[in-house]
Design a protein around this motif. Structure first.
Motif, PDB file in Angstrom:
ATOM      1  N   ILE A 177       0.761  -1.131   0.082  1.00  0.00           N
ATOM      2  CA  ILE A 177       0.207  -0.088  -0.395  1.00  0.00           C
ATOM      3  C   ILE A 177       0.637   1.501  -0.425  1.00  0.00           C
ATOM      4  O   ILE A 177       1.763   1.607   1.033  1.00  0.00           O
ATOM      5  CB  ILE A 177      -0.769  -0.365   1.266  1.00  0.00           C
ATOM      6  CG1 ILE A 177      -2.229  -1.109   1.238  1.00  0.00           C
ATOM      7  CG2 ILE A 177      -1.456   1.688   1.094  1.00  0.00           C
ATOM      8  CD1 ILE A 177      -3.807  -0.825   1.534  1.00  0.00           C
ATOM      9  N   ASP A 178       0.329   2.277  -0.505  1.00  0.00           N
ATOM     10  CA  ASP A 178       0.538   3.912  -1.323  1.00  0.00           C
ATOM     11  C   ASP A 178      -0.099   4.245  -1.058  1.00  0.00           C
ATOM     12  O   ASP A 178      -1.115   4.422  -1.954  1.00  0.00           O
ATOM     13  CB  ASP A 178       2.332   4.050  -1.624  1.00  0.00           C
ATOM     14  CG  ASP A 178       2.632   5.376  -1.421  1.00  0.00           C
ATOM     15  OD1 ASP A 178       1.586   6.405  -1.240  1.00  0.00           O
ATOM     16  OD2 ASP A 178       3.959   5.375  -1.836  1.00  0.00           O
ATOM     17  N   HIS A 179      -0.804   4.874  -0.238  1.00  0.00           N
ATOM     18  CA  HIS A 179      -2.440   5.555  -0.237  1.00  0.00           C
ATOM     19  C   HIS A 179      -2.086   6.796  -0.511  1.00  0.00           C
ATOM     20  O   HIS A 179      -3.180   7.008  -0.772  1.00  0.00           O
ATOM     21  CB  HIS A 179      -2.575   5.444   1.640  1.00  0.00           C
ATOM     22  CG  HIS A 179      -2.400   6.939   2.283  1.00  0.00           C
ATOM     23  ND1 HIS A 179      -1.077   6.063   2.893  1.00  0.00           N
ATOM     24  CD2 HIS A 179      -2.260   8.159   2.440  1.00  0.00           C
ATOM     25  CE1 HIS A 179      -0.817   7.972   3.712  1.00  0.00           C
ATOM     26  NE2 HIS A 179      -1.746   8.518   2.885  1.00  0.00           N
ATOM     27  N   TYR A 180      -1.299   7.386  -1.311  1.00  0.00           N
ATOM     28  CA  TYR A 180      -1.160   8.346  -2.052  1.00  0.00           C
ATOM     29  C   TYR A 180      -2.077   7.912  -4.081  1.00  0.00           C
ATOM     30  O   TYR A 180      -2.574   8.756  -4.113  1.00  0.00           O
ATOM     31  CB  TYR A 180       0.211   8.813  -1.894  1.00  0.00           C
ATOM     32  CG  TYR A 180       0.438  10.073  -1.003  1.00  0.00           C
ATOM     33  CD1 TYR A 180       0.085  10.261   0.179  1.00  0.00           C
ATOM     34  CD2 TYR A 180       0.491  11.456  -1.461  1.00  0.00           C
ATOM     35  CE1 TYR A 180       0.593  11.011   1.008  1.00  0.00           C
ATOM     36  CE2 TYR A 180       0.289  12.420  -0.544  1.00  0.00           C
ATOM     37  CZ  TYR A 180       0.441  12.480   0.250  1.00  0.00           C
ATOM     38  OH  TYR A 180       1.027  13.356   0.896  1.00  0.00           O
ATOM     39  N   LEU A 181      -1.889   6.491  -3.263  1.00  0.00           N
ATOM     40  CA  LEU A 181      -2.119   6.241  -5.222  1.00  0.00           C
ATOM     41  C   LEU A 181      -3.923   6.356  -5.288  1.00  0.00           C
ATOM     42  O   LEU A 181      -4.491   5.667  -6.099  1.00  0.00           O
ATOM     43  CB  LEU A 181      -1.615   4.464  -5.380  1.00  0.00           C
ATOM     44  CG  LEU A 181       0.313   5.253  -5.838  1.00  0.00           C
ATOM     45  CD1 LEU A 181       0.470   3.250  -6.469  1.00  0.00           C
ATOM     46  CD2 LEU A 181       0.312   5.879  -6.681  1.00  0.00           C
ATOM     47  N   GLY A 182      -4.520   5.605  -4.023  1.00  0.00           N
ATOM     48  CA  GLY A 182      -5.464   5.679  -4.065  1.00  0.00           C
ATOM     49  C   GLY A 182      -6.904   6.992  -3.574  1.00  0.00           C
ATOM     50  O   GLY A 182      -7.505   7.052  -4.219  1.00  0.00           O
ATOM     51  N   ARG A 190     -10.900   3.166  -0.811  1.00  0.00           N
ATOM     52  CA  ARG A 190     -11.040   2.579  -2.834  1.00  0.00           C
ATOM     53  C   ARG A 190     -10.076   1.434  -2.682  1.00  0.00           C
ATOM     54  O   ARG A 190     -10.013   0.293  -3.226  1.00  0.00           O
ATOM     55  CB  ARG A 190     -10.281   3.717  -3.608  1.00  0.00           C
ATOM     56  CG  ARG A 190      -9.855   3.416  -5.069  1.00  0.00           C
ATOM     57  CD  ARG A 190      -8.895   4.370  -5.214  1.00  0.00           C
ATOM     58  NE  ARG A 190     -10.033   5.756  -4.770  1.00  0.00           N
ATOM     59  CZ  ARG A 190     -11.236   6.396  -5.648  1.00  0.00           C
ATOM     60  NH1 ARG A 190     -11.401   5.240  -6.242  1.00  0.00           N
ATOM     61  NH2 ARG A 190     -11.496   7.453  -5.241  1.00  0.00           N
ATOM     62  N   LEU A 191      -8.674   1.457  -1.670  1.00  0.00           N
ATOM     63  CA  LEU A 191      -7.755   0.735  -1.635  1.00  0.00           C
ATOM     64  C   LEU A 191      -8.275  -0.951  -2.127  1.00  0.00           C
ATOM     65  O   LEU A 191      -7.594  -1.838  -2.123  1.00  0.00           O
ATOM     66  CB  LEU A 191      -6.051   0.847  -1.712  1.00  0.00           C
ATOM     67  CG  LEU A 191      -5.506   2.673  -2.247  1.00  0.00           C
ATOM     68  CD1 LEU A 191      -4.346   2.626  -1.721  1.00  0.00           C
ATOM     69  CD2 LEU A 191      -4.953   1.615  -3.255  1.00  0.00           C
ATOM     70  N   ILE A 192      -8.712  -0.732  -0.217  1.00  0.00           N
ATOM     71  CA  ILE A 192      -9.157  -2.272  -0.099  1.00  0.00           C
ATOM     72  C   ILE A 192      -9.999  -2.865  -0.107  1.00  0.00           C
ATOM     73  O   ILE A 192     -10.061  -4.206  -1.575  1.00  0.00           O
ATOM     74  CB  ILE A 192      -9.994  -2.099   1.437  1.00  0.00           C
ATOM     75  CG1 ILE A 192      -8.827  -1.544   2.203  1.00  0.00           C
ATOM     76  CG2 ILE A 192     -10.070  -3.369   2.295  1.00  0.00           C
ATOM     77  CD1 ILE A 192      -8.900  -1.352   3.859  1.00  0.00           C
ATOM     78  N   MET A 193     -10.811  -1.611  -1.165  1.00  0.00           N
ATOM     79  CA  MET A 193     -12.054  -2.826  -2.331  1.00  0.00           C
ATOM     80  C   MET A 193     -10.939  -3.241  -3.754  1.00  0.00           C
ATOM     81  O   MET A 193     -11.747  -4.199  -4.259  1.00  0.00           O
ATOM     82  CB  MET A 193     -12.880  -1.479  -3.415  1.00  0.00           C
ATOM     83  CG  MET A 193     -13.849  -1.669  -2.629  1.00  0.00           C
ATOM     84  SD  MET A 193     -14.782  -2.821  -1.081  1.00  0.00           S
ATOM     85  CE  MET A 193     -13.695  -3.122   0.403  1.00  0.00           C
ATOM     86  N   ASP A 194      -9.980  -2.849  -4.030  1.00  0.00           N
ATOM     87  CA  ASP A 194      -9.503  -3.364  -5.289  1.00  0.00           C
ATOM     88  C   ASP A 194      -8.412  -4.470  -4.727  1.00  0.00           C
ATOM     89  O   ASP A 194      -8.128  -5.507  -5.646  1.00  0.00           O
ATOM     90  CB  ASP A 194      -8.032  -2.406  -5.823  1.00  0.00           C
ATOM     91  CG  ASP A 194      -8.266  -1.355  -6.505  1.00  0.00           C
ATOM     92  OD1 ASP A 194      -9.254  -1.048  -6.989  1.00  0.00           O
ATOM     93  OD2 ASP A 194      -7.111   0.065  -6.801  1.00  0.00           O
TER      94      ASP A 194
END
Ligand code: NAD
Length: 478
Positions: free
Chosen positions: A171-176, A410-414
């Motif tokens: 995870i890099d949360h900036y990408l989310g 968003r990232l967790i859903m991805d």
């Protein structure tokens, strides 16, 4: 769009990140109807607690961090019925059999490692030994991904011993962030920008991630890291990659990540005259960095600004200025693509210094604006004025009933969808360390002392000079 049914295990499910971000985020996704009714979330941590106790803990976390949606008591009750808790010690064998028996094998299984990286190997080994995770399982890991190239390689090797790369979600949360994805849509979904996206038309690029907070209670931890490791190596370099990469042949995880990797590998080693480090000074009412870091002689930076160059045809000669720091003037993250001056103006009295600037704002408000020059309305003659053309989707599309999902949601859903596009691949992380390591080693070798800067400022004077010397100036932090 609803995702498939899943069981998500959060190791470190009682920790700060889980309570502040992961569970409130999952709660909001459930409210939006994206999560199937049967999907379950299993907290797993060292604390001795039962499922009831865990549900109570998360009820409080949602009340505190869940935002406006946290007011819906009935929805929270429904969400809490999805939660389970198992006491496990990553370094012991208790609780693992129970976790094995609890998981459903016929749905997606994801395991979020929200614990320090020192435990990744122990968790991975037990997930396999207790036959909990198979080759379809998804593993989510958090930053920091190593503290240098060597430790990042070791972490990658540990994970690779147990899982395939296509199972690992770094995870890099900036990408989310919505806007980061919108940046790709703007670049690759329009005919307007791509022809100008090169050294013929772009003068320079600025990436700023400014924070108003200091190191707060995390001083001793942060002091071992510093702005270069904590922010530049991951968040700022990821943003740089998305701005600078070549168009991937398709919007697919490996195609995108291959292009990002090429950018990192093309980065020129930074000349140390092109880097400024800073530490915030004390004020009448608040302590300086060294006091917050609990080390009166600390040389760790709470600010860094640098000028980078990418050695390829597209970007030859175009500087990428990056800066990040704590206790600055405002909380603001922005990428600005500054296009070249006109060169010649046909309008009397105009100096042809009008610049088109594409500003991609990530914080506090997400949005994209294009600065264009138009005629000032009215009878005053041909007077020119710069105005922002607003591409903020909230205004263009109207208020979204669901709200814009936060980066973690968003990232967790991805992860559940099995889409790795917005996650860092192991080789990208290593290449980024390979670029930042010599900078950090150089500081150490020269015993470099960071420049002091005033709290509430834009950083040390030398950072302003970095652009001033090139006849440019930083965008205002606001
Ligand atoms: P934390 O200290 O608040 O929580 C740690 C969690 O790990 C707790 O649930 C604890 O019970 C569990 N744990 C510790 N040792 C264990 C063991 N031996 N076996 C099983 N469980 C164990 O930490 P945090 O702030 O939630 O951070 C978790 C990870 O996420 C860290 O790697 C951190 O660097 C990273 N991270 C945190 C944040 C944040 O905002 N907190 C942001 C980005 C990344």
């Amino acid at each position: 769009i609803p995702v498939d049914d899943f069981d998500l295990v959060i190791f470190g499910g009682t920790g700060d990140l889980a309570r502040r971000k992961i569970l409130p985020g999952l709660y909001r996704r459930c409210l939006s109807g994206q999560v199937p009714d049967d999907a379950r979330i299993i907290g797993a941590a060292r604390s001795d607690m039962d499922t009831e106790g865990y549900r109570q803990m998360i009820r409080e976390a949602i009340a505190e961090f869940g935002g406006p949606e946290a007011a819906d008591g009935k929805a929270i009750d429904r969400f809490l019925t999805r939660l389970h808790y198992v006491t496990v010690d990553a370094r012991g064998d208790g609780g693992w059999k129970e976790l094995h028996d609890l998981l459903r094998k016929d749905v997606i299984n994801a395991f979020y490692f929200s614990v320090g990286p020192g435990l990744f190997g122990d968790l991975a080994e037990r997930l396999l030994r207790f036959e909990i995770a198979d080759t379809n399982a998804r593993i989510v890991v958090e930053k920091p991904f190593g503290r240098d190239l060597e430790s990042a390689r070791a972490l990658n090797a540990t994970l690779a011993q147990h899982f395939n790369e296509d199972q690992i979600y770094r995870i890099d949360h900036y990408l989310g962030k919505e806007t980061v994805q919108n940046l790709m849509a703007v670049r690759f979904g329009n005919v307007l920008f791509e022809p100008l996206w090169n050294n013929h038309y772009v003068d320079h690029i600025q990436i700023t991630v400014a924070e108003t907070v200091g190191v707060e209670g995390r001083g001793a931890y942060y002091d071992k890291s510093g702005a270069m490791r904590d922010m530049v190596q991951n968040h700022l370099m990821q943003l740089l990659c998305l701005i600078a990469m070549e168009p991937p042949s398709m919007f697919d995880a490996d195609a995108v990540r291959d292009e990002k990797l090429k950018v990192i590998r093309a980065l020129q080693p930074v000349d140390y005259h092109h880097i400024v480090r800073g530490q915030y000074d004390k004020t009448r009412t608040s302590a300086d960095y060294r006091t917050d870091a609990e080390d009166p002689r600390s040389h760790t930076e709470s600010f860094v600004a640098l000028k980078a160059h990418i050695n390829n045809w597209r970007w030859a000669g175009v500087p990428f200025y990056m800066r990040t720091g704590k206790k600055l003037k405002a909380r603001s993250s922005e990428i600005a693509v500054v296009f070249k001056d006109l060169g010649h103006s046909i309008f009397p009295g105009d100096e042809a210094r009008h610049r088109n600037i594409l500003s991609i704002q990530l914080q506090p408000n997400e949005g994209i604006k294009l600065q264009v020059t138009i005629k000032e309305p009215g009878p005053g003659g041909m007077r020119l004025v710069d105005v922002p053309l607003d591409m903020t989707f909230a205004e263009a599309l109207g208020p979204d009933a669901e709200g814009v999902p936060d980066a973690y949601e968003r990232l967790i859903m991805d992860v559940i969808r099995g889409n790795q596009t917005l996650f860092m691949r192991g080789d990208e992380v290593e290449a980024a360390w390979a670029w930042t390591d010599p900078i950090i080693e150089g500081w150490k070798a020269r015993n470099d002392v960071p420049k002091l800067y005033d709290q509430g400022s834009s950083g040390p004077e030398d950072a302003l000079m970095l652009l001033h010397r090139d006849g440019r100036k930083w965008r205002e932090i606001k």
